[in-house]
Design an enzyme around this catalytic site. Structure first.
Site, PDB file in Angstrom:
ATOM      1  N   MET A  15      47.243  56.491  33.216  1.00  0.00           N
ATOM      2  CA  MET A  15      47.167  57.607  32.255  1.00  0.00           C
ATOM      3  C   MET A  15      47.449  57.101  30.837  1.00  0.00           C
ATOM      4  O   MET A  15      47.758  57.893  29.943  1.00  0.00           O
ATOM      5  CB  MET A  15      48.151  58.704  32.640  1.00  0.00           C
ATOM      6  CG  MET A  15      47.844  59.302  34.012  1.00  0.00           C
ATOM      7  SD  MET A  15      48.464  60.964  34.237  1.00  0.00           S
ATOM      8  CE  MET A  15      50.209  60.699  34.065  1.00  0.00           C
ATOM      9  N   GLY A  16      47.382  55.777  30.636  1.00  0.00           N
ATOM     10  CA  GLY A  16      47.602  55.229  29.294  1.00  0.00           C
ATOM     11  C   GLY A  16      49.083  55.158  28.953  1.00  0.00           C
ATOM     12  O   GLY A  16      49.934  55.179  29.844  1.00  0.00           O
ATOM     13  N   LEU A  55      50.505  52.480  27.856  1.00  0.00           N
ATOM     14  CA  LEU A  55      50.717  51.323  28.731  1.00  0.00           C
ATOM     15  C   LEU A  55      51.965  50.519  28.369  1.00  0.00           C
ATOM     16  O   LEU A  55      52.351  50.424  27.205  1.00  0.00           O
ATOM     17  CB  LEU A  55      49.486  50.411  28.669  1.00  0.00           C
ATOM     18  CG  LEU A  55      48.173  51.075  29.067  1.00  0.00           C
ATOM     19  CD1 LEU A  55      47.033  50.052  29.029  1.00  0.00           C
ATOM     20  CD2 LEU A  55      48.246  51.723  30.442  1.00  0.00           C
ATOM     21  N   HIS A  91      52.315  48.570  33.833  1.00  0.00           N
ATOM     22  CA  HIS A  91      50.856  48.656  33.985  1.00  0.00           C
ATOM     23  C   HIS A  91      50.225  47.263  33.907  1.00  0.00           C
ATOM     24  O   HIS A  91      49.305  46.943  34.656  1.00  0.00           O
ATOM     25  CB  HIS A  91      50.257  49.510  32.861  1.00  0.00           C
ATOM     26  CG  HIS A  91      50.730  50.934  32.819  1.00  0.00           C
ATOM     27  ND1 HIS A  91      51.584  51.410  31.851  1.00  0.00           N
ATOM     28  CD2 HIS A  91      50.466  51.983  33.624  1.00  0.00           C
ATOM     29  CE1 HIS A  91      51.814  52.692  32.050  1.00  0.00           C
ATOM     30  NE2 HIS A  91      51.152  53.071  33.121  1.00  0.00           N
ATOM     31  N   GLY A 104      51.146  50.980  41.489  1.00  0.00           N
ATOM     32  CA  GLY A 104      52.526  50.541  41.383  1.00  0.00           C
ATOM     33  C   GLY A 104      53.379  51.129  42.503  1.00  0.00           C
ATOM     34  O   GLY A 104      53.248  52.314  42.831  1.00  0.00           O
ATOM     35  N   LEU A 105      54.249  50.303  43.064  1.00  0.00           N
ATOM     36  CA  LEU A 105      55.198  50.814  44.061  1.00  0.00           C
ATOM     37  C   LEU A 105      56.219  51.733  43.399  1.00  0.00           C
ATOM     38  O   LEU A 105      56.930  52.463  44.066  1.00  0.00           O
ATOM     39  CB  LEU A 105      55.894  49.652  44.774  1.00  0.00           C
ATOM     40  CG  LEU A 105      54.959  48.761  45.601  1.00  0.00           C
ATOM     41  CD1 LEU A 105      55.737  47.614  46.250  1.00  0.00           C
ATOM     42  CD2 LEU A 105      54.225  49.574  46.659  1.00  0.00           C
ATOM     43  N   ASP A 153      55.598  54.398  41.919  1.00  0.00           N
ATOM     44  CA  ASP A 153      55.225  55.732  42.397  1.00  0.00           C
ATOM     45  C   ASP A 153      54.933  55.606  43.896  1.00  0.00           C
ATOM     46  O   ASP A 153      53.781  55.640  44.331  1.00  0.00           O
ATOM     47  CB  ASP A 153      54.008  56.246  41.617  1.00  0.00           C
ATOM     48  CG  ASP A 153      54.328  56.371  40.140  1.00  0.00           C
ATOM     49  OD1 ASP A 153      54.977  57.350  39.757  1.00  0.00           O
ATOM     50  OD2 ASP A 153      53.974  55.450  39.366  1.00  0.00           O
ATOM     51  N   VAL A 158      58.218  46.970  37.827  1.00  0.00           N
ATOM     52  CA  VAL A 158      58.771  46.193  36.714  1.00  0.00           C
ATOM     53  C   VAL A 158      59.913  47.005  36.108  1.00  0.00           C
ATOM     54  O   VAL A 158      59.769  48.199  35.854  1.00  0.00           O
ATOM     55  CB  VAL A 158      57.689  45.906  35.649  1.00  0.00           C
ATOM     56  CG1 VAL A 158      58.279  45.159  34.462  1.00  0.00           C
ATOM     57  CG2 VAL A 158      56.542  45.115  36.266  1.00  0.00           C
ATOM     58  N   SER A 169      58.681  53.210  32.468  1.00  0.00           N
ATOM     59  CA  SER A 169      57.873  54.421  32.642  1.00  0.00           C
ATOM     60  C   SER A 169      57.468  54.949  31.281  1.00  0.00           C
ATOM     61  O   SER A 169      58.244  54.881  30.328  1.00  0.00           O
ATOM     62  CB  SER A 169      58.695  55.492  33.374  1.00  0.00           C
ATOM     63  OG  SER A 169      58.086  56.759  33.208  1.00  0.00           O
TER      64      SER A 169
HETATM   65  P1  AMP Z   1      50.608  56.072  35.212  1.00  0.00           P
HETATM   66  O1  AMP Z   1      49.943  55.679  33.947  1.00  0.00           O
HETATM   67  O2  AMP Z   1      52.024  56.511  35.048  1.00  0.00           O
HETATM   68  O3  AMP Z   1      49.757  57.008  36.031  1.00  0.00           O
HETATM   69  O4  AMP Z   1      50.707  54.735  36.059  1.00  0.00           O
HETATM   70  C1  AMP Z   1      49.562  53.977  36.365  1.00  0.00           C
HETATM   71  C2  AMP Z   1      49.912  52.960  37.415  1.00  0.00           C
HETATM   72  O5  AMP Z   1      50.943  52.085  36.918  1.00  0.00           O
HETATM   73  C3  AMP Z   1      50.467  53.614  38.698  1.00  0.00           C
HETATM   74  O6  AMP Z   1      49.928  52.956  39.832  1.00  0.00           O
HETATM   75  C4  AMP Z   1      51.942  53.376  38.568  1.00  0.00           C
HETATM   76  O7  AMP Z   1      52.614  53.313  39.799  1.00  0.00           O
HETATM   77  C5  AMP Z   1      51.985  52.024  37.865  1.00  0.00           C
HETATM   78  N1  AMP Z   1      53.288  51.818  37.208  1.00  0.00           N
HETATM   79  C6  AMP Z   1      53.928  52.664  36.355  1.00  0.00           C
HETATM   80  N2  AMP Z   1      55.128  52.166  36.006  1.00  0.00           N
HETATM   81  C7  AMP Z   1      55.261  50.984  36.654  1.00  0.00           C
HETATM   82  C8  AMP Z   1      56.297  49.990  36.715  1.00  0.00           C
HETATM   83  N3  AMP Z   1      57.431  50.117  36.039  1.00  0.00           N
HETATM   84  N4  AMP Z   1      56.094  48.902  37.486  1.00  0.00           N
HETATM   85  C9  AMP Z   1      54.924  48.756  38.200  1.00  0.00           C
HETATM   86  N5  AMP Z   1      53.917  49.660  38.180  1.00  0.00           N
HETATM   87  C10 AMP Z   1      54.079  50.758  37.430  1.00  0.00           C
END
Ligand code: AMP
Length: 282
Positions: free
Chosen positions: A30-31, A33, A37, A147-148, A150, A176, A185
């Site tokens: 969802m950007g 970043l 990500h 990402g684990l 979520d 991470v 996040s």
């Molecule tokens: P989002 O933009 O929040 O929808 O996240 C996009 C992808 O990045 C998802 O698969 C998340 O699980 C992953 N992601 C978000 N934060 C982290 C993190 N701290 N470490 C690893 N992956 C992440």
């Protein structure tokens, strides 16, 4: 790096990859970043000849009163980070490109989608499963990276791919973290300095459960209680859930036999924070 906004250009780009026999890795985001990500992008680049990242703030996974309108949108910074990371293409669709008018179909992964975060955010996982299904059908990657961080989302997408016999592989990438253990996040930017300090209790809480598990505690309720105490001691009292579940399926167990996962969701200030850890005996 190509920036693609419409279905036709995406198709053209993907057909080019297919013609060359190139394996394509896909990272949906969802950007806004950050290094979390980017570790997904790194993993995709290791395993695939081409990497494509989507940036789409999906309206259907936000409930009424949630942060859809305020969700950070930082396209220029995102583009620069992805360029540096060696990404080949960004898919940056408008809402109508993903959801043309007149759509009627949704994807429900149940009962998993109504539990844990799904209980606190009704409809959230239906929105997630539906948008990921659409993105998979548009991009048609060989591998997709999640990402684990979520963990429920990752489990749910794997379930969907299995149930619907979708022809791609789903890879989970470790979380991470900041130096004090807080998972990176996009929503951490909602925290004040004091709340940011408080938020580090999530990692300590999961580690407390980990310690108890290693010392032989196998009752999920006791492990949940030990983590909950750490949160409360740190002044975090808006706890959506602390749950110890079977790590593969997220099913509830009376007693733990295989290493479980602990999942936490809390509210700190304006942010809803989630985190998890697969507990290990060593
Ligand atoms: P989002 O933009 O929040 O929808 O996240 C996009 C992808 O990045 C998802 O698969 C998340 O699980 C992953 N992601 C978000 N934060 C982290 C993190 N701290 N470490 C690893 N992956 C992440």
């Amino acid at each position: 790096m190509k920036i693609i906004a419409d279905r036709q250009t995406l198709n053209h780009w993907m057909n080019g990859c297919a013609k060359e026999g190139e394996r394509v890795g896909f990272v949906p985001t969802m950007g806004a970043l950050h290094a979390g990500h980017l570790s997904l992008v790194r993993e995709a680049r290791k395993q695939c000849r081409r990497t494509i990242v989507s940036i789409f703030v999906n309206p259907t996974q936000f409930g009424p009163g949630e942060d859809f309108g305020h969700y950070p949108r930082t396209f220029e910074a995102d583009r620069d980070l992805l360029e540096k990371a060696g990404c080949d293409a960004i898919f940056l669709p408008e809402v109508e490109t993903i959801y043309p008018p007149g759509g009627q179909t949704v994807v429900a992964v149940e009962p998993l989608g109504s539990q844990l975060c799904g209980a606190a955010r009704p409809g959230h996982f239906q929105g997630v499963a539906t948008v990921v299904m659409i993105l998979f059908n548009l991009v048609r990657p060989q591998v997709a990276y999640f990402g684990l961080k979520d963990y429920q989302q990752y489990t749910l997408i794997r379930q969907m791919v299995r149930d619907l016999a979708m022809p791609l592989e789903v890879v989970g990438v470790p979380t991470v973290r900041e130096r004090d253990g807080l998972a990176l996040s996009s929503r951490n930017r909602y925290l004040t300095e004091a709340e940011r300090l408080q938020a580090s209790a999530l990692f300590r809480a999961m580690n407390r459960a980990q310690d108890h598990y290693r010392k032989g505690e196998s009752d999920p309720r006791q492990l949940e209680q030990s983590a909950r105490e750490v949160l409360l001691e740190s002044g975090i009292d808006r706890i959506d859930y602390v749950a110890v579940r079977e790590a593969e399926t997220l099913q509830e167990r009376e007693c733990i036999e295989t290493p479980p996962v602990i999942l936490i969701a809390v509210r700190v200030g304006k942010a809803r924070l989630i985190d998890n850890m697969v507990l290990s005996l060593y």
